[in-house]
Write an enzyme that holds these catalytic residues in place. Structure first.
Site: not given
Length: 174
Positions: A55-57, A112, A133
């Site tokens: 999971l992208e911040k 991330s 991703h």
């Protein structure tokens, strides 16, 4: 796989495969936002370096140096001219990660703080834009495992969005 699994009954799910092409993204994404007026948009990308569902911040607007599938790269090396250098997701990815991990799926979910280069957001809209991703199929997860993980992730994101809207509405009533 997610399209087969679906989401809860009150959610209209629209799945699109978006080519990894700068100019196509610049044209297609705003058209999809206009067509659907989504509550939540989740971009899912395969990362050859990923070994978990990530999971992208946040994502960055500068530093686009790689050629896309049409062998094109923006001369400015920016995704959106004049856009902010970084955009942060307003979704609490730590909470999503904790909640999905607690479900006991056979997929590891991590966080991330650097999604790399972000995609276009129409008219500056970013409130409901997220990026996840995933590793390549079979390395280590099957399509079914990834589909179930994405289903759980998106449902948790929707739940968090709905609860944050409830709080905003509640504050306006007082």
């Amino acid at each position: 796989e997610l399209e087969k699994l679906g989401l809860r009954d009150d959610v209209d799910l629209h799945v699109y495969e978006v080519p990894v092409e700068y100019q196509t993204v610049q044209r297609l994404i705003p058209a999809l936002w206009k067509k659907h007026s989504p509550q939540l948009v989740v971009h899912v990308g395969v990362s050859g370096m990923a070994t978990t569902v990530t999971l992208e911040k946040c994502g960055h607007n500068v530093g686009y140096k790689g050629l896309d599938n049409c062998r094109f790269c923006p001369g400015s090396q920016c995704c959106v001219e004049g856009g902010p250098e970084c955009i942060d997701s307003i979704i609490d990815m730590d909470a999503v990660c904790r909640r999905v991990s607690a479900l006991g799926l056979d997929v590891t979910v991590t966080i991330s703080k650097d999604a790399g280069r972000y995609r276009v957001t129409p008219g500056g809209v970013r409130e409901s834009l997220t990026f996840v991703h995933v590793p390549p199929l079979g390395k280590p997860y099957s399509a079914e495992q990834l589909g179930r993980a994405l289903q759980a992730i998106i449902e948790e994101m929707l739940d968090l969005l709905e609860h944050s809207e409830d709080k905003i509405n509640c504050q306006h009533e007082h």
